[in-house]
Design a protein around this motif. Structure first.
Motif, short mmCIF file in Angstrom:
data_model
loop_
_atom_site.label_atom_id
_atom_site.label_comp_id
_atom_site.label_asym_id
_atom_site.label_seq_id
_atom_site.Cartn_x
_atom_site.Cartn_y
_atom_site.Cartn_z
N GLN A 55 0.98 -1.18 0.02
CA GLN A 55 -0.05 0.16 0.02
C GLN A 55 0.89 1.12 0.01
N HIS A 56 1.91 1.25 0.73
CA HIS A 56 2.76 2.42 1.00
C HIS A 56 3.58 2.64 -0.35
N ARG A 57 3.86 1.57 -1.14
CA ARG A 57 4.49 1.63 -2.63
C ARG A 57 3.32 2.42 -3.48
N LEU A 58 2.39 2.01 -3.37
CA LEU A 58 1.36 2.50 -4.49
C LEU A 58 1.08 3.93 -3.78
N GLU A 59 0.89 4.15 -2.69
CA GLU A 59 0.62 5.46 -2.26
C GLU A 59 1.81 6.41 -2.83
N SER A 60 3.12 6.03 -3.15
CA SER A 60 4.30 6.95 -3.52
C SER A 60 4.08 7.33 -4.87
N ILE A 61 3.53 6.10 -5.76
CA ILE A 61 3.10 6.59 -7.16
C ILE A 61 1.85 7.64 -7.06
N ASP A 62 0.82 7.22 -6.28
CA ASP A 62 -0.24 8.28 -6.35
C ASP A 62 0.45 9.58 -6.09
N TRP A 63 1.07 9.73 -4.99
CA TRP A 63 1.71 10.92 -4.78
C TRP A 63 2.14 11.65 -5.49
N LEU A 64 3.36 10.95 -6.30
CA LEU A 64 3.95 11.67 -7.37
C LEU A 64 3.16 12.10 -8.61
N ARG A 65 2.12 11.15 -8.71
CA ARG A 65 1.17 11.60 -10.00
C ARG A 65 0.29 12.59 -9.55
N GLY A 66 -0.19 12.97 -8.22
CA GLY A 66 -0.68 13.97 -7.72
C GLY A 66 0.14 15.54 -7.62
N PHE A 67 1.27 15.22 -7.32
CA PHE A 67 2.27 16.17 -7.04
C PHE A 67 2.59 17.01 -8.71
N VAL A 68 2.65 16.03 -9.67
CA VAL A 68 2.94 16.67 -10.94
C VAL A 68 1.50 17.33 -11.44
N HIS A 101 8.14 21.35 -16.72
CA HIS A 101 8.53 20.47 -17.63
C HIS A 101 8.75 18.85 -17.13
N ILE A 102 8.63 18.81 -15.92
CA ILE A 102 8.55 17.33 -15.31
C ILE A 102 7.13 16.66 -15.28
N CYS A 103 6.04 17.41 -15.77
CA CYS A 103 5.05 17.00 -16.01
C CYS A 103 4.83 15.92 -16.78
N ALA A 104 4.94 16.24 -18.14
CA ALA A 104 4.47 15.11 -19.11
C ALA A 104 5.34 13.85 -19.13
N PRO A 105 6.94 14.07 -18.78
CA PRO A 105 7.62 12.84 -18.66
C PRO A 105 6.95 11.89 -17.50
N THR A 106 6.71 12.50 -16.33
CA THR A 106 6.12 11.66 -15.39
C THR A 106 4.68 11.10 -15.64
N PHE A 107 3.72 11.95 -16.49
CA PHE A 107 2.59 11.25 -16.85
C PHE A 107 2.95 10.08 -17.48
N LEU A 162 10.71 10.38 -6.01
CA LEU A 162 9.86 9.11 -5.73
C LEU A 162 10.54 8.22 -4.40
N ALA A 163 11.86 8.39 -4.45
CA ALA A 163 12.48 7.46 -3.61
C ALA A 163 12.41 8.44 -2.22
N LEU A 164 12.43 9.61 -2.19
CA LEU A 164 12.06 10.27 -1.09
C LEU A 164 10.93 10.17 -0.58
N VAL A 165 9.72 10.24 -1.38
CA VAL A 165 8.37 10.06 -1.05
C VAL A 165 8.21 8.69 -0.35
N GLU A 166 8.62 7.63 -0.80
CA GLU A 166 8.62 6.24 0.09
C GLU A 166 9.00 6.33 1.46
N ARG A 167 10.10 7.21 1.68
CA ARG A 167 10.67 7.20 3.13
C ARG A 167 10.19 8.30 3.99
N TYR A 168 9.95 9.26 3.23
CA TYR A 168 9.22 10.44 4.18
C TYR A 168 7.86 10.90 3.93
#
Length: 388
Positions: free
Chosen positions: A8-21, A59-65, A287-293
Protein backbone atom coordinates in the motif's frame (compact mmCIF):
# COMPACT_ATOMS: atom_id res chain seq x y z
CA UNK A 1 -0.23 -7.48 7.34
CA UNK A 2 3.36 -6.27 6.98
CA UNK A 3 3.50 -7.17 3.29
CA UNK A 4 0.15 -5.52 2.66
CA UNK A 5 1.21 -2.29 4.30
CA UNK A 6 4.42 -2.19 2.29
CA UNK A 7 2.47 -2.70 -0.95
CA UNK A 8 0.00 0.00 0.00
CA UNK A 9 2.87 2.36 0.84
CA UNK A 10 4.51 1.76 -2.54
CA UNK A 11 1.30 2.47 -4.40
CA UNK A 12 0.75 5.59 -2.32
CA UNK A 13 4.16 6.87 -3.40
CA UNK A 14 3.14 6.50 -7.05
CA UNK A 15 -0.17 8.24 -6.38
CA UNK A 16 1.65 11.00 -4.52
CA UNK A 17 4.06 11.59 -7.39
CA UNK A 18 1.23 11.60 -9.90
CA UNK A 19 -0.76 14.01 -7.75
CA UNK A 20 2.25 16.26 -7.27
CA UNK A 21 2.87 16.66 -10.99
CA UNK A 22 -0.84 17.20 -11.62
CA UNK A 23 -0.70 20.14 -9.21
CA UNK A 24 2.46 21.51 -10.87
CA UNK A 25 0.83 21.08 -14.29
CA UNK A 26 -2.04 23.31 -13.20
CA UNK A 27 0.50 26.08 -12.58
CA UNK A 28 1.65 25.83 -16.18
CA UNK A 29 -1.88 26.09 -17.52
CA UNK A 30 -2.83 28.95 -15.20
CA UNK A 31 0.28 30.74 -16.46
CA UNK A 32 -0.76 30.01 -20.05
CA UNK A 33 -4.16 31.63 -19.54
CA UNK A 34 -3.45 34.41 -17.06
CA UNK A 35 0.10 35.61 -17.67
CA UNK A 36 0.87 38.59 -19.88
CA UNK A 37 1.00 37.40 -23.48
CA UNK A 38 3.79 38.07 -25.95
CA UNK A 39 6.74 36.46 -24.16
CA UNK A 40 8.02 32.93 -24.80
CA UNK A 41 9.26 31.73 -21.40
CA UNK A 42 11.82 29.39 -22.98
CA UNK A 43 13.29 31.35 -25.88
CA UNK A 44 12.87 35.09 -25.27
CA UNK A 45 16.32 36.42 -24.22
CA UNK A 46 14.74 39.13 -22.08
CA UNK A 47 12.49 36.77 -20.15
CA UNK A 48 12.53 37.38 -16.37
CA UNK A 49 14.22 34.55 -14.49
CA UNK A 50 11.17 33.80 -12.26
CA UNK A 51 9.01 33.33 -15.36
CA UNK A 52 11.62 31.11 -17.00
CA UNK A 53 11.89 28.96 -13.86
CA UNK A 54 8.10 28.76 -13.56
CA UNK A 55 7.86 27.34 -17.06
CA UNK A 56 10.97 25.17 -16.82
CA UNK A 57 10.01 23.37 -13.62
CA UNK A 58 6.69 22.31 -15.14
CA UNK A 59 8.65 20.31 -17.72
CA UNK A 60 8.68 17.43 -15.23
CA UNK A 61 4.96 16.89 -15.75
CA UNK A 62 4.62 15.24 -19.17
CA UNK A 63 7.53 12.78 -18.70
CA UNK A 64 6.13 11.77 -15.31
CA UNK A 65 2.60 11.28 -16.67
CA UNK A 66 3.84 9.03 -19.47
CA UNK A 67 6.33 7.11 -17.34
CA UNK A 68 3.81 6.41 -14.57
CA UNK A 69 1.22 5.29 -17.12
CA UNK A 70 3.75 2.68 -18.20
CA UNK A 71 4.50 1.73 -14.59
CA UNK A 72 0.77 1.26 -13.92
CA UNK A 73 0.47 -0.96 -17.00
CA UNK A 74 3.45 -2.99 -15.81
CA UNK A 75 1.96 -3.44 -12.35
CA UNK A 76 -1.34 -4.53 -13.91
CA UNK A 77 0.52 -7.07 -16.07
CA UNK A 78 1.92 -8.68 -12.92
CA UNK A 79 -1.51 -9.60 -11.57
CA UNK A 80 -3.75 -10.01 -14.62
CA UNK A 81 -3.64 -12.12 -17.81
CA UNK A 82 -1.84 -10.55 -20.75
CA UNK A 83 -4.94 -10.65 -22.92
CA UNK A 84 -6.90 -8.67 -20.32
CA UNK A 85 -4.09 -6.12 -19.94
CA UNK A 86 -3.77 -5.76 -23.71
CA UNK A 87 -7.50 -5.21 -24.20
CA UNK A 88 -7.60 -2.65 -21.40
CA UNK A 89 -4.64 -0.69 -22.80
CA UNK A 90 -6.14 -0.75 -26.29
CA UNK A 91 -9.59 0.45 -25.24
CA UNK A 92 -8.35 3.01 -22.73
CA UNK A 93 -5.86 4.35 -25.24
CA UNK A 94 -8.57 4.84 -27.84
CA UNK A 95 -10.78 6.46 -25.19
CA UNK A 96 -8.03 8.95 -24.30
CA UNK A 97 -7.55 9.87 -27.96
CA UNK A 98 -11.30 10.47 -28.30
CA UNK A 99 -11.37 12.59 -25.13
CA UNK A 100 -8.47 14.72 -26.36
CA UNK A 101 -10.11 15.30 -29.73
CA UNK A 102 -13.45 16.36 -28.21
CA UNK A 103 -13.87 17.27 -24.54
CA UNK A 104 -10.28 18.43 -24.00
CA UNK A 105 -9.97 20.30 -27.29
CA UNK A 106 -13.13 22.25 -26.46
CA UNK A 107 -11.77 23.08 -22.99
CA UNK A 108 -8.72 24.74 -24.59
CA UNK A 109 -10.75 26.80 -27.07
CA UNK A 110 -14.35 27.23 -25.86
CA UNK A 111 -15.38 27.42 -29.51
CA UNK A 112 -16.00 25.01 -32.39
CA UNK A 113 -14.22 26.73 -35.28
CA UNK A 114 -11.61 25.09 -37.48
CA UNK A 115 -8.69 27.13 -36.17
CA UNK A 116 -7.81 24.44 -35.21
CA UNK A 117 -10.72 22.05 -34.94
CA UNK A 118 -8.74 19.44 -32.98
CA UNK A 119 -5.81 19.93 -30.61
CA UNK A 120 -3.86 16.77 -29.76
CA UNK A 121 -1.50 17.04 -26.81
CA UNK A 122 -0.27 14.87 -23.96
CA UNK A 123 -3.49 12.91 -23.33
CA UNK A 124 -3.63 11.83 -26.97
CA UNK A 125 0.05 10.91 -26.82
CA UNK A 126 -0.55 8.74 -23.75
CA UNK A 127 -3.47 7.15 -25.59
CA UNK A 128 -1.39 6.33 -28.67
CA UNK A 129 1.41 4.96 -26.48
CA UNK A 130 -1.12 2.73 -24.67
CA UNK A 131 -2.41 1.39 -28.00
CA UNK A 132 1.15 0.52 -29.01
CA UNK A 133 1.91 -0.97 -25.60
CA UNK A 134 -1.20 -3.16 -25.89
CA UNK A 135 0.70 -5.09 -28.56
CA UNK A 136 4.09 -4.99 -26.85
CA UNK A 137 2.84 -6.64 -23.65
CA UNK A 138 2.99 -10.00 -25.42
CA UNK A 139 6.77 -9.65 -25.65
CA UNK A 140 9.13 -10.46 -22.77
CA UNK A 141 9.43 -7.52 -20.41
CA UNK A 142 13.15 -7.07 -21.04
CA UNK A 143 12.48 -6.75 -24.78
CA UNK A 144 9.92 -4.00 -24.14
CA UNK A 145 12.36 -2.14 -21.89
CA UNK A 146 15.22 -2.48 -24.37
CA UNK A 147 13.02 -1.17 -27.17
CA UNK A 148 11.93 1.77 -25.00
CA UNK A 149 15.52 2.69 -24.09
CA UNK A 150 16.62 2.54 -27.74
CA UNK A 151 13.76 4.83 -28.79
CA UNK A 152 14.34 7.33 -25.98
CA UNK A 153 18.13 7.42 -26.20
CA UNK A 154 18.18 7.43 -29.98
CA UNK A 155 15.59 10.13 -30.52
CA UNK A 156 18.25 12.70 -31.35
CA UNK A 157 19.34 10.59 -34.35
CA UNK A 158 16.03 11.28 -36.09
CA UNK A 159 16.46 15.06 -36.00
CA UNK A 160 18.20 15.10 -39.35
CA UNK A 161 16.04 12.40 -40.89
CA UNK A 162 12.55 13.73 -40.33
CA UNK A 163 12.49 17.50 -40.88
CA UNK A 164 9.01 18.32 -42.14
CA UNK A 165 10.35 20.84 -44.65
CA UNK A 166 12.34 18.14 -46.43
CA UNK A 167 9.26 15.99 -47.03
CA UNK A 168 6.58 18.34 -48.38
CA UNK A 169 4.57 15.47 -49.85
CA UNK A 170 5.06 13.01 -47.01
CA UNK A 171 2.20 11.57 -45.01
CA UNK A 172 1.76 13.90 -41.99
CA UNK A 173 1.10 10.90 -39.76
CA UNK A 174 4.60 9.66 -40.62
CA UNK A 175 6.14 13.03 -39.84
CA UNK A 176 4.10 13.22 -36.64
CA UNK A 177 6.12 10.48 -35.02
CA UNK A 178 8.96 12.98 -34.52
CA UNK A 179 7.59 16.41 -35.40
CA UNK A 180 4.80 18.76 -34.44
CA UNK A 181 2.44 18.80 -37.39
CA UNK A 182 -0.70 20.41 -38.76
CA UNK A 183 -2.85 17.81 -40.48
CA UNK A 184 -5.94 18.44 -42.61
CA UNK A 185 -7.94 15.19 -42.90
CA UNK A 186 -11.29 15.84 -44.65
CA UNK A 187 -10.66 19.58 -44.32
CA UNK A 188 -10.50 19.39 -40.51
CA UNK A 189 -7.48 21.21 -39.09
CA UNK A 190 -5.71 18.96 -36.59
CA UNK A 191 -2.65 20.15 -34.66
CA UNK A 192 -0.41 17.49 -33.12
CA UNK A 193 1.73 19.15 -30.45
CA UNK A 194 3.31 16.01 -28.97
CA UNK A 195 5.24 13.90 -31.50
CA UNK A 196 4.53 10.27 -30.76
CA UNK A 197 7.67 8.16 -30.96
CA UNK A 198 9.81 9.23 -27.99
CA UNK A 199 6.83 9.40 -25.62
CA UNK A 200 5.82 5.86 -26.62
CA UNK A 201 9.37 4.72 -25.90
CA UNK A 202 9.20 6.36 -22.48
CA UNK A 203 5.99 4.50 -21.63
CA UNK A 204 7.71 1.24 -22.58
CA UNK A 205 10.50 2.14 -20.15
CA UNK A 206 7.91 2.77 -17.43
CA UNK A 207 6.37 -0.63 -18.16
CA UNK A 208 9.72 -2.22 -17.35
CA UNK A 209 10.30 -0.12 -14.23
CA UNK A 210 7.23 -1.71 -12.65
CA UNK A 211 9.54 -4.57 -11.73
CA UNK A 212 11.18 -2.32 -9.14
CA UNK A 213 8.05 -2.52 -7.02
CA UNK A 214 8.68 -6.17 -6.24
CA UNK A 215 12.00 -5.21 -4.63
CA UNK A 216 12.45 -4.34 -0.98
CA UNK A 217 11.87 -0.62 -0.29
CA UNK A 218 15.50 -0.05 0.68
CA UNK A 219 16.86 -1.63 -2.49
CA UNK A 220 14.36 0.22 -4.69
CA UNK A 221 15.07 3.58 -3.08
CA UNK A 222 18.83 3.17 -3.50
CA UNK A 223 18.33 2.25 -7.15
CA UNK A 224 16.04 5.23 -7.81
CA UNK A 225 18.50 7.67 -6.25
CA UNK A 226 21.40 6.13 -8.18
CA UNK A 227 19.44 6.15 -11.44
CA UNK A 228 18.35 9.76 -10.99
CA UNK A 229 21.85 10.89 -10.04
CA UNK A 230 23.33 9.07 -13.02
CA UNK A 231 20.87 10.72 -15.40
CA UNK A 232 21.64 14.18 -14.00
CA UNK A 233 25.39 13.62 -14.33
CA UNK A 234 24.91 12.35 -17.88
CA UNK A 235 22.81 15.41 -18.67
CA UNK A 236 25.46 17.84 -17.43
CA UNK A 237 28.30 16.07 -19.24
CA UNK A 238 26.53 15.74 -22.58
CA UNK A 239 24.95 19.19 -22.46
CA UNK A 240 28.23 20.86 -21.55
CA UNK A 241 30.16 19.01 -24.24
CA UNK A 242 27.47 19.58 -26.89
CA UNK A 243 28.24 16.13 -28.30
CA UNK A 244 24.77 14.62 -28.35
CA UNK A 245 21.33 14.70 -26.84
CA UNK A 246 19.51 17.82 -28.04
CA UNK A 247 19.05 19.47 -31.44
CA UNK A 248 19.85 22.91 -30.00
CA UNK A 249 23.36 23.02 -28.47
CA UNK A 250 23.69 25.55 -25.70
CA UNK A 251 25.66 28.73 -26.36
CA UNK A 252 27.75 30.48 -23.70
CA UNK A 253 26.76 34.13 -23.33
CA UNK A 254 28.23 37.20 -21.70
CA UNK A 255 25.74 37.09 -18.83
CA UNK A 256 25.11 34.14 -16.53
CA UNK A 257 21.38 34.58 -17.07
CA UNK A 258 21.52 34.04 -20.82
CA UNK A 259 24.02 31.19 -20.42
CA UNK A 260 21.74 29.44 -17.94
CA UNK A 261 18.68 29.86 -20.14
CA UNK A 262 20.57 28.48 -23.12
CA UNK A 263 21.90 25.54 -21.09
CA UNK A 264 18.49 24.57 -19.73
CA UNK A 265 16.43 25.34 -22.83
CA UNK A 266 15.89 21.78 -24.09
CA UNK A 267 13.70 20.41 -26.85
CA UNK A 268 10.37 19.07 -25.58
CA UNK A 269 8.52 18.59 -28.89
CA UNK A 270 9.74 15.86 -29.36
CA UNK A 271 11.48 15.30 -26.02
CA UNK A 272 15.20 15.09 -26.61
CA UNK A 273 17.26 12.51 -24.71
CA UNK A 274 18.69 15.31 -22.57
CA UNK A 275 15.24 16.71 -21.83
CA UNK A 276 14.18 13.32 -20.51
CA UNK A 277 17.49 12.81 -18.69
CA UNK A 278 17.18 15.97 -16.61
CA UNK A 279 13.45 15.71 -15.90
CA UNK A 280 13.54 12.02 -14.95
CA UNK A 281 16.80 12.60 -13.11
CA UNK A 282 14.84 14.88 -10.77
CA UNK A 283 11.77 12.65 -10.54
CA UNK A 284 13.41 9.34 -9.59
CA UNK A 285 15.07 10.62 -6.37
CA UNK A 286 11.84 12.42 -5.50
CA UNK A 287 9.94 9.12 -5.73
CA UNK A 288 12.50 7.51 -3.42
CA UNK A 289 12.21 10.42 -0.99
CA UNK A 290 8.41 10.16 -0.91
CA UNK A 291 8.63 6.47 -0.06
CA UNK A 292 10.81 7.25 2.93
CA UNK A 293 9.24 10.43 4.30
CA UNK A 294 5.67 11.60 4.62
CA UNK A 295 5.32 15.00 2.98
CA UNK A 296 3.13 17.90 4.08
CA UNK A 297 -0.39 17.62 2.64
CA UNK A 298 0.42 13.98 1.84
CA UNK A 299 -3.16 12.70 1.88
CA UNK A 300 -4.48 15.57 -0.24
CA UNK A 301 -1.78 15.06 -2.89
CA UNK A 302 -2.42 11.29 -2.93
CA UNK A 303 -6.13 11.92 -3.38
CA UNK A 304 -5.49 14.04 -6.47
CA UNK A 305 -3.08 11.40 -7.76
CA UNK A 306 -5.78 8.73 -7.58
CA UNK A 307 -8.07 10.63 -9.98
CA UNK A 308 -5.61 12.17 -12.46
CA UNK A 309 -7.79 12.12 -15.58
CA UNK A 310 -10.79 13.50 -13.70
CA UNK A 311 -8.58 16.29 -12.31
CA UNK A 312 -7.12 17.01 -15.74
CA UNK A 313 -10.52 17.33 -17.39
CA UNK A 314 -12.09 19.65 -14.85
CA UNK A 315 -9.02 21.79 -14.24
CA UNK A 316 -8.91 22.91 -17.88
CA UNK A 317 -12.50 24.16 -17.72
CA UNK A 318 -11.94 25.87 -14.36
CA UNK A 319 -8.77 27.61 -15.57
CA UNK A 320 -10.34 28.75 -18.83
CA UNK A 321 -13.43 30.06 -17.03
CA UNK A 322 -11.15 31.90 -14.61
CA UNK A 323 -9.37 33.50 -17.58
CA UNK A 324 -12.70 34.73 -18.95
CA UNK A 325 -13.61 36.27 -15.60
CA UNK A 326 -10.16 37.87 -15.36
CA UNK A 327 -10.55 39.27 -18.87
CA UNK A 328 -13.89 40.85 -18.00
CA UNK A 329 -12.31 42.40 -14.88
CA UNK A 330 -9.62 43.89 -17.12
CA UNK A 331 -12.24 45.40 -19.41
CA UNK A 332 -12.34 42.82 -22.20
CA UNK A 333 -15.58 41.24 -23.40
CA UNK A 334 -15.97 37.62 -22.29
CA UNK A 335 -15.92 36.58 -25.94
CA UNK A 336 -12.32 37.81 -26.23
CA UNK A 337 -11.22 34.86 -24.09
CA UNK A 338 -13.21 32.25 -26.03
CA UNK A 339 -9.88 31.38 -27.62
CA UNK A 340 -6.90 29.08 -27.38
CA UNK A 341 -3.97 30.27 -25.27
CA UNK A 342 -2.08 31.48 -28.32
CA UNK A 343 -4.89 33.88 -29.25
CA UNK A 344 -5.25 35.93 -26.07
CA UNK A 345 -6.06 39.60 -26.74
CA UNK A 346 -3.27 42.15 -26.71
CA UNK A 347 -3.02 43.96 -23.38
CA UNK A 348 -4.55 41.10 -21.40
CA UNK A 349 -2.70 39.34 -18.61
CA UNK A 350 -1.21 39.53 -15.15
CA UNK A 351 2.12 39.23 -13.41
CA UNK A 352 3.50 36.12 -11.75
CA UNK A 353 2.19 37.02 -8.30
CA UNK A 354 -1.38 36.89 -9.55
CA UNK A 355 -0.60 33.71 -11.51
CA UNK A 356 0.68 31.90 -8.40
CA UNK A 357 -2.23 33.07 -6.24
CA UNK A 358 -4.71 31.97 -8.91
CA UNK A 359 -2.95 28.60 -9.19
CA UNK A 360 -3.27 27.97 -5.45
CA UNK A 361 -6.92 28.97 -5.61
CA UNK A 362 -7.60 26.63 -8.54
CA UNK A 363 -6.08 23.65 -6.73
CA UNK A 364 -8.04 24.42 -3.56
CA UNK A 365 -11.27 24.64 -5.57
CA UNK A 366 -10.57 21.37 -7.38
CA UNK A 367 -9.67 19.33 -4.29
CA UNK A 368 -13.21 18.70 -2.91
CA UNK A 369 -14.32 17.37 -6.31
CA UNK A 370 -11.26 15.10 -6.45
CA UNK A 371 -11.90 13.82 -2.94
CA UNK A 372 -15.53 13.10 -3.86
CA UNK A 373 -14.61 11.19 -7.01
CA UNK A 374 -11.75 9.33 -5.30
CA UNK A 375 -14.30 8.18 -2.71
CA UNK A 376 -16.56 6.86 -5.45
CA UNK A 377 -13.68 4.94 -7.03
CA UNK A 378 -12.73 3.48 -3.64
CA UNK A 379 -16.27 2.32 -2.82
CA UNK A 380 -17.37 1.02 -6.21
CA UNK A 381 -15.96 -1.42 -8.74
CA UNK A 382 -17.83 -0.33 -11.88
CA UNK A 383 -15.81 -1.02 -15.03
CA UNK A 384 -16.15 2.51 -16.37
CA UNK A 385 -14.44 4.00 -13.33
CA UNK A 386 -11.14 2.49 -14.45
CA UNK A 387 -11.32 4.70 -17.56
CA UNK A 388 -11.44 7.97 -15.57
Amino acid sequence: MGAMSVSQHRLESIDWLRGFVMIVMALDHVRDYLAVSGLNPMTDPEIPIPLFITRWMTHICAPTFVLLAGVSAGLMAKRRPRMEVSCYLLTRGLWLILLEATVITFAWKFHLSNSPAVILQVICTIGVAMVLLSGLVYLPRYVVVALGIIIVAGGNLLDGLLPASAYPNANPLWLGIHRQIVWMPFGIRVVVYYPLLSWSGLMACGYGLAGLFSWTPQRRQRFLVALGSGLLILFVLLRWSRLYGDPNPWQPAQSWKHSMISFLNLEKYPPSPLFLAVTLGLIFPLLALVERYRSPLHDAIVTIGRVPLFYYLIHLYVVHLLAMIAGVLQGFPASALLVDIGEKPEGYGFGLTVVYLAWIGVVIVLYPACRWFAGIKARRDDWWLSYL
